[in-house]
Motif scaffolding. Structure first.
Motif: not given
Length: 79
Positions: A19-23, A30-33, A37-40, A45-50
């Motif tokens: 799944f791809y989540y736009p920063c 951001v590609a995630l497998r 679970q909800a997560a940070m 690319s920019c190293a910031r958390h969301f």
């Protein structure tokens, strides 16, 4: 000495859904497998958390069953 015969193609033994989540900071995808679970997460690319919304685990299981862990998705010409 071994014979020089061509190797047979190998089919998949499993699969994952990405799944791809736009920063929200830099809009990098951001590609995630299959995050169930909800997560940070940290943008690679920019190293910031969301924070991200999780995906439904039942939906993931359904897709895996319907595609027989990837085996049902094979190109019919290779079967």
């Amino acid at each position: 000495m071994s014979s020089a015969r061509p190797q047979q193609p190998v089919g998949p033994s499993g699969m994952e859904l990405i799944f791809y989540y736009p920063c929200p900071h830099c809009e990098h995808q951001v590609a995630l497998r299959a995050p169930t679970q909800a997560a940070m997460v940290r943008c690679d690319s920019c190293a910031r958390h969301f924070p991200i919304m999780p995906v439904d685990e039942h939906g993931i299981r359904f897709v895996r069953i319907m595609l027989a862990e990837g085996r049902a998705a094979l190109e019919p010409d290779f079967i």
